[in-house]
Motif scaffolding. Structure first.
Motif, PDB file in Angstrom:
ATOM      1  N   THR A  20      14.542  18.680  -7.609  1.00 32.62           N
ATOM      2  CA  THR A  20      15.059  19.454  -8.737  1.00 32.62           C
ATOM      3  C   THR A  20      14.007  19.478  -9.588  1.00 32.62           C
ATOM      4  N   ASN A  59      19.068  26.289  -3.013  1.00 31.82           N
ATOM      5  CA  ASN A  59      20.497  27.019  -2.950  1.00 31.82           C
ATOM      6  C   ASN A  59      20.873  27.957  -1.970  1.00 31.82           C
ATOM      7  N   SER A  60      21.683  28.549  -1.362  1.00 32.01           N
ATOM      8  CA  SER A  60      21.824  29.281  -0.205  1.00 32.01           C
ATOM      9  C   SER A  60      20.786  30.074   0.138  1.00 32.01           C
ATOM     10  N   ASN A  75      15.667  27.567   0.205  1.00 30.14           N
ATOM     11  CA  ASN A  75      15.630  25.898   0.862  1.00 30.14           C
ATOM     12  C   ASN A  75      13.986  25.471   0.470  1.00 30.14           C
TER      13      ASN A  75
END
Length: 251
Positions: free
Chosen positions: A42, A57-58, A61
């Motif tokens: 992060t 997130n979806s 990556n």
């Protein structure tokens, strides 16, 4: 990147998984990671003095990665009647290896190298065993290979005709299929045809080098004009391994 404008970015920081938030000033070399483990990064920063953060997130990556796994494999190199030759290899990459080894029954064989070959002795003939290798690293602890099974070979004997018969002696002959790695003794069981009330005697023979084991014994404890029987035998771990092919002779 930003849709528009020329933002001022400051106070860039990062966090690995849920660890401590650390300052970012240049390319980071992350060390002491756990092998075969997934990580998420992060990133934190102030954009025009407003705190923002970015992570996986979806649809993105780029902030995720998985370290390479440590591995170990075991190989049954060769099996014998009373022993087995086993080897193992390990691959720890840049992890710090503590040791590798073999786990067999309640025995642990330890090595300071990644690979090794070891001979396990004093096994029971014609019996199945299982074992596995392991490797231990500072970062990832101990991991194991899959279990490997093997079965030891059977001891077989062949009794050959007697030779050099005299009044009180005779040469007993035979061959044996058995390794000489463990404590097995090779010889003969013998007894009188009549009047022998105890168990047959076991007498150790003289082993000759051959593809099988050739044993001979000059038995000088015989009585004249008496019938005897004998057969080739292996004495191992308080057991006698033999076939039923008794040979008969008379002094």
């Amino acid at each position: 990147s930003f849709d528009s404008g020329d933002p001022v970015i400051s106070d860039i920081r990062y966090r690995l998984n849920y660890g401590e938030i650390l300052p970012y000033t240049e390319e980071q070399n992350l060390t002491n990671l756990i092998p075969g483990n997934s990580y998420t990064v992060t990133v934190f920063a102030k954009v025009n003095e407003v705190e923002s953060s970015w992570t996986a997130n979806s649809s993105n990556n780029a902030f995720k990665f998985t370290t390479n796994s440590v591995s170990t494999n075991i190989y049954i190199s060769e099996t014998y009647q009373t022993a087995a030759k086993i080897s193992w290899t390990s691959n720890v990459g840049d992890a710090t290896m503590i040791c590798s080894g073999l786990e067999f029954l309640n025995e642990i064989i330890t090595s300071e190298s990644e690979s090794r070959e070891h001979i396990i002795t004093e096994l029971i003939p014609n019996k199945s065993y299982s074992c596995r290798s392991y490797v231990e690293t500072v970062e990832g602890g101990r991991i194991y290979s899959t279990q490997k099974s093997f079965t030891t070979k059977s001891i077989t004997t062949n009794t050959l005709p007697v030779s050099n018969i005299s009044n009180r002696s005779a040469t007993m002959n035979g061959t044996i299929e058995c390794d000489d790695i463990s404590s097995a003794e090779f010889g003969f069981q013998w007894k009188q045809m009549e009047g022998w009330v105890s168990d047959p005697a076991f007498t150790k023979g003289r082993k000759l080098d051959d593809s099988s084991i050739s044993v001979t014994l000059v038995n000088g404890m015989l009585e004249p004009n008496t019938d005897y029987q004998y057969r080739t035998a292996v004495r191992y771990r308080n057991e006698i391994y033999t076939s039923n092919d008794w040979k008969t002779f008379r002094t």
